[in-house]
Design a protein around this motif. Structure first.
Motif, mmCIF file in Angstrom:
data_model
loop_
_atom_site.group_PDB
_atom_site.id
_atom_site.type_symbol
_atom_site.label_atom_id
_atom_site.label_comp_id
_atom_site.label_asym_id
_atom_site.label_seq_id
_atom_site.Cartn_x
_atom_site.Cartn_y
_atom_site.Cartn_z
ATOM 1 N N ILE A 1 5.610 12.007 -19.829
ATOM 2 C CA ILE A 1 4.499 11.675 -20.720
ATOM 3 C C ILE A 1 4.680 10.275 -21.322
ATOM 4 O O ILE A 1 5.771 9.903 -21.769
ATOM 5 N N GLY A 2 3.568 9.511 -21.321
ATOM 6 C CA GLY A 2 3.518 8.253 -22.048
ATOM 7 C C GLY A 2 4.305 7.110 -21.446
ATOM 8 O O GLY A 2 4.511 6.084 -22.107
ATOM 9 N N ILE A 3 4.725 7.241 -20.203
ATOM 10 C CA ILE A 3 5.502 6.185 -19.542
ATOM 11 C C ILE A 3 4.671 5.605 -18.399
ATOM 12 O O ILE A 3 4.149 6.369 -17.570
ATOM 13 N N PRO A 4 4.506 4.264 -18.332
ATOM 14 C CA PRO A 4 3.782 3.690 -17.189
ATOM 15 C C PRO A 4 4.399 4.170 -15.877
ATOM 16 O O PRO A 4 5.624 4.227 -15.732
ATOM 17 N N LEU A 5 3.552 4.515 -14.937
ATOM 18 C CA LEU A 5 4.050 5.134 -13.697
ATOM 19 C C LEU A 5 5.030 4.239 -12.954
ATOM 20 O O LEU A 5 5.957 4.737 -12.297
ATOM 21 N N HIS A 6 4.855 2.912 -13.057
ATOM 22 C CA HIS A 6 5.772 2.032 -12.328
ATOM 23 C C HIS A 6 7.190 2.080 -12.904
ATOM 24 O O HIS A 6 8.145 1.623 -12.262
ATOM 25 N N GLU A 7 7.341 2.669 -14.102
ATOM 26 C CA GLU A 7 8.661 2.800 -14.701
ATOM 27 C C GLU A 7 9.305 4.157 -14.413
ATOM 28 O O GLU A 7 10.487 4.357 -14.712
ATOM 29 N N LEU A 8 8.541 5.083 -13.842
ATOM 30 C CA LEU A 8 9.092 6.399 -13.526
ATOM 31 C C LEU A 8 9.926 6.321 -12.242
ATOM 32 O O LEU A 8 9.431 5.859 -11.207
ATOM 33 N N PRO A 9 11.169 6.791 -12.275
ATOM 34 C CA PRO A 9 12.023 6.742 -11.077
ATOM 35 C C PRO A 9 11.713 7.913 -10.141
ATOM 36 O O PRO A 9 12.406 8.934 -10.152
ATOM 37 N N LEU A 10 10.667 7.763 -9.344
ATOM 38 C CA LEU A 10 10.245 8.860 -8.464
ATOM 39 C C LEU A 10 11.204 9.009 -7.284
ATOM 40 O O LEU A 10 11.763 8.035 -6.781
ATOM 41 N N LYS A 11 11.370 10.253 -6.843
ATOM 42 C CA LYS A 11 12.160 10.504 -5.639
ATOM 43 C C LYS A 11 11.468 9.886 -4.434
ATOM 44 O O LYS A 11 10.232 9.801 -4.377
ATOM 45 N N LYS A 12 12.263 9.470 -3.470
ATOM 46 C CA LYS A 12 11.721 8.900 -2.242
ATOM 47 C C LYS A 12 10.823 9.925 -1.546
ATOM 48 O O LYS A 12 11.142 11.100 -1.470
ATOM 49 N N GLY A 13 9.681 9.443 -1.045
ATOM 50 C CA GLY A 13 8.753 10.346 -0.376
ATOM 51 C C GLY A 13 7.891 11.139 -1.331
ATOM 52 O O GLY A 13 7.342 12.166 -0.966
ATOM 53 N N THR A 14 7.749 10.643 -2.579
ATOM 54 C CA THR A 14 6.954 11.338 -3.591
ATOM 55 C C THR A 14 5.881 10.397 -4.138
ATOM 56 O O THR A 14 6.169 9.235 -4.452
ATOM 57 N N LEU A 15 4.663 10.879 -4.251
ATOM 58 C CA LEU A 15 3.527 10.069 -4.687
ATOM 59 C C LEU A 15 2.741 10.818 -5.752
ATOM 60 O O LEU A 15 2.415 11.996 -5.582
ATOM 61 N N PRO B 1 -4.235 6.893 -10.009
ATOM 62 C CA PRO B 1 -3.414 6.097 -10.915
ATOM 63 C C PRO B 1 -2.969 4.765 -10.333
ATOM 64 O O PRO B 1 -2.835 4.600 -9.122
ATOM 65 N N THR B 2 -2.739 3.811 -11.244
ATOM 66 C CA THR B 2 -2.114 2.538 -10.910
ATOM 67 C C THR B 2 -0.715 2.536 -11.528
ATOM 68 O O THR B 2 -0.315 3.485 -12.204
ATOM 69 N N GLY B 3 0.004 1.455 -11.349
ATOM 70 C CA GLY B 3 1.339 1.363 -11.923
ATOM 71 C C GLY B 3 1.345 1.404 -13.438
ATOM 72 O O GLY B 3 2.339 1.781 -14.059
ATOM 73 N N GLN B 4 0.206 1.023 -14.061
ATOM 74 C CA GLN B 4 0.123 1.008 -15.518
ATOM 75 C C GLN B 4 -0.367 2.339 -16.092
ATOM 76 O O GLN B 4 -0.341 2.531 -17.311
ATOM 77 N N SER B 5 -0.825 3.233 -15.248
ATOM 78 C CA SER B 5 -1.347 4.524 -15.733
ATOM 79 C C SER B 5 -0.243 5.331 -16.405
ATOM 80 O O SER B 5 0.939 5.219 -16.042
ATOM 81 N N GLN B 6 -0.655 6.146 -17.388
ATOM 82 C CA GLN B 6 0.298 7.001 -18.087
ATOM 83 C C GLN B 6 -0.208 8.440 -18.089
ATOM 84 O O GLN B 6 -1.407 8.686 -18.210
ATOM 85 N N ILE B 7 0.710 9.374 -17.939
ATOM 86 C CA ILE B 7 0.388 10.798 -17.956
ATOM 87 C C ILE B 7 0.461 11.296 -19.395
ATOM 88 O O ILE B 7 1.378 10.930 -20.143
ATOM 89 N N GLN B 8 -0.510 12.135 -19.771
ATOM 90 C CA GLN B 8 -0.558 12.658 -21.132
ATOM 91 C C GLN B 8 -0.401 14.180 -21.127
ATOM 92 O O GLN B 8 -0.625 14.849 -20.108
#
Length: 454
Positions: free
Chosen positions: A396-410, A423-430
Motif C-alpha cells: 500500500i502507498g508505494i509507487p509500483l516502480h519501487e516494489l521489488p516484484l519477483k521475476k515473471g510477475t506483473l 498501472p504505471t510506475g508511479q501508480s500506488q495501490i490503496q
C-alpha cells in the motif's frame, strides 16, 4: 489445510497434482488399490483404499478434523452422500461434482439442504466457456475479473495482423488504448513481455482491459466483435444440451449432429428450437450438405479426442467458422499447441481450476487476504489472480516502480472503487483496491507473495 479427496479419476488426479504443490495435507480415498498406490508413489499424499461414502473410511481419513472434503467420483449420489456424512461428522466445507441434469434443476435446494460449499458440473462449466467464446468469436479464451469490469482475452496473432512483428511499446503507441498485453505464448514458451518484446505471427497473446476498451482494441485490429448467429454442434451429449440451451436463448441458430437415434429423440424434445440431425457428425459429406461452409461457428463435442481434433482441422480448410473442440486427455496439450484447432476446452482442467480457486479462497480467508479470482493458463505455467488489498498490506502507498516484484510477475490492473486502471510506475495501490496479478511464479496465496525476498 487438511483436505480429503474422494475419487481419483481425471478430475481427482488433477486436483491432487495441483493442491499437493501448495503444502496442503491431503488424504485420498479411492476403491482401486492400484490407483491409490500410483498416486501415493507420485505425490506427497496419504492414500486409503475404500468407499468414500463409508463413515468408517472417512473417519480413518481424518474427516473429523478436516477443513475441506472434495467428492469427485463418477457417481453423483456417492458424491452427495460423502458430503452429507462429512458435514455431519466433521463440520468441514464440502465440494461435490454433480453431473446429472436432473439434479441441475434442483441444485440450489440440494446445496442448501446438504450444506454444500460448492457444487460443480463439468459439462455445464464447459458449455459456459464455449458460450462465452461464441459471443466473442475472435477470442480463444475469456476470463473476467473485478466482477466483470476487467477482461483477460486471448487471441492468436495472424500474419496480416497490425500487431505482427511490432514491439509491445510500439503497439501501445499506435493503438493509444488503455489495454495491456500481459502474456505471450509462443509454441511451448510463455513470456511476461516487456516493452521491447516483439510480437510474431502465431503468437497467442493475452490482453487485459475493460470490456469497452477491449471492444475498441478488437475494432482497431479488424477483428470481429459481434457474436455468431449460427452454429453446428457435433455430438449430442450433456455439454451439447447445456450449450444449445444458452445459444438458443441468445437467438443463435443451432444444428446438432448426433448418431444415436434415441438421443436424437431426447434432444428434439428438450430443444424444440434446434435442428437435430440423426447422422454421423464426422462424415464430411453430411457436414457439407448441412451448411458447414457457411456456418459461423463449429463446436465438436464427441467423446473421441482424435475425432474432435481432425474435424476441426478439416473445417479450417473449407470454412471460416469459429471452431471450438473438447479434449479430455492432458497428454495432447503439446500436440494441440502446434496445430490450428481453434479454442480448446478441457472439462477436467475447467473443473479442477474452479475447485482450486475455491481452495485458495478458503486458505486466504483464514488469514488476512482475500483471493477473488484465480485462472490457471498455458498448461498451468501462468496464473492470473485477483487480490483484495487489506489494511496494513506492505504494497500500500508505494509507487509500483519501487516494489521489488519477483521475476515473471506483473501488476496488470488496479480496480479502485470500480475504476479500472492499467498501472504505471508511479501508480500506488490503496487499501480496498482489487489488484490483478499475472505471474509465472505459480502458487501465490497472498499479495505479499509477489514481492521478492530482500
Amino acid at each position: 489445510m487438511q483436505i480429503v479427496i474422494v475419487g481419483c479419476g481425471n478430475v481427482g488426479r488433477s486436483l491432487i497434482e495441483q493442491l499437493s504443490k501448495e503444502n496442503h495435507n491431503i488424504t485420498v480415498i479411492e476403491e482401486d488399490s492400484d490407483v491409490i498406490q500410483n498416486v501415493v508413489n507420485n505425490y506427497d499424499v496419504m492414500g486409503i483404499v475404500g468407499n468414500g461414502a463409508s463413515y468408517s473410511i472417512l473417519k480413518d481419513a481424518g474427516i473429523e478434523s478436516a477443513d475441506l472434503m472434495i467428492a469427485v467420483t463418477d457417481s453423483d449420489e456417492i458424491n452427495l452422500l460423502c458430503c452429507l456424512i462429512a458435514r455431519k461428522t466433521g463440520h468441514c466445507h464440502t465440494i461435490a461434482r454433480v453431473r446429472n441434469p436432473v439434479y441441475a434443476r434442483e441444485i440450489d435446494f440440494i446445496k442448501e439442504e446438504l450444506g454444500l460449499s460448492m457444487v460443480i458440473n463439468p459439462e455445464e462449466a464447459c458449455a459456459n466457456e464455449a458460450a462465452k467464446l461464441l459471443k466473442f468469436p475472435s477470442a480463444n479464451k475469456i476470463d473476467t475479473f473485478a466482477k466483470g469490469r476487467a477482461e483477460l482475452i486471448r487471441i492468436t496473432v495472424s500474419e496480416n495482423s497490425k500487431l505482427c512483428d511490432k514491439s509491445i511499446k510500439d503497439i501501445a503507441q499506435e493503438l493509444k488504448l488503455p489495454v495491456l498485453i500481459g502474456i505471450v505464448r509462443r509454441g511451448e514458451e510463455v513470456f511476461i513481455p516487456n516493452g521491447s518484446f516483439i510480437v510474431r505471427a502465431k503468437d497467442e497473446i493475452s490482453v487485459i482491459g475493460t470490456p469497452r476498451k477491449m471492444l475498441a482494441f478488437f475494432k482497431k485490429n479488424n477483428l470481429p466483435t459481434v457474436g455468431v448467429k449460427s452454429t453446428i454442434i457435433v455430438g449430442g451429449g450433456q455439454t451439447c444440451y447445456y450449450l444449445a440451451q444458452q445459444l438458443i436463448a441468445f437467438g443463435i441458430n443451432v444444428k446438432i449432429f448426433e448418431s444415436n437415434a434415441e438421443r436424437c429423440d431426447e434432444l428434439a424434445s428438450l430443444l424444440p428450437e434446434a435442428l437435430i440431425i440423426h447422422a454421423d457428425g464426422t462424415d464430411r459429406q453430411e457436414l457439407l450438405e448441412e451448411g458447414l461452409i457457411g456456418a459461423e461457428s463449429f463446436v465438436v463435442l464427441t467423446g473421441v479426442d482424435e475425432e474432435n481434433i481432425m474435424l476441426s482441422l478439416y473445417t479450417a480448410t473449407v470454412s471460416k467458422a469459429k471452431r471450438i473442440i473438447r479434449v479430455h486427455r492432458a497428454g495432447y496439450n503439446e500436440l494441440i499447441g502446434t496445430l490450428d484447432v481453434g479454442s480448446v476446452l478441457n472439462p477436467r482442467s475447467i473443473t479442477a481450476d474452479k475447485i482450486v480457486q475455491y481452495v485458495r479462497g478458503m486458505t486466504n480467508s483464514m488469514g488476512s487476504q482475500q483471493l477473488e479470482s484465480l485462472y490457471k493458463m498455458d498448461d498451468d505455467k501462468v496464473e492470473a489472480l485477483e487480490f483484495i488489498i487489506p489494511a496494513g498490506s506492505p504494497v500500500i502507498g508505494i509507487p509500483l516502480h519501487e516494489l521489488p516484484l519477483k521475476k515473471g510477475t506483473l501488476i496488470a490492473c488496479i480496480n479502485h472503487h470500480g475504476e479500472i486502471t492499467l498501472p504505471t510506475g508511479q501508480s500506488q495501490i490503496q487499501e480496498g483496491d482489487s489488484v490483478i496479478i499475472i505471474t509465472t511464479c505459480t502458487g501465490f496465496d497472498e499479495i505479499e507473495d509477489i514481492l521478492a525476498e530482500k
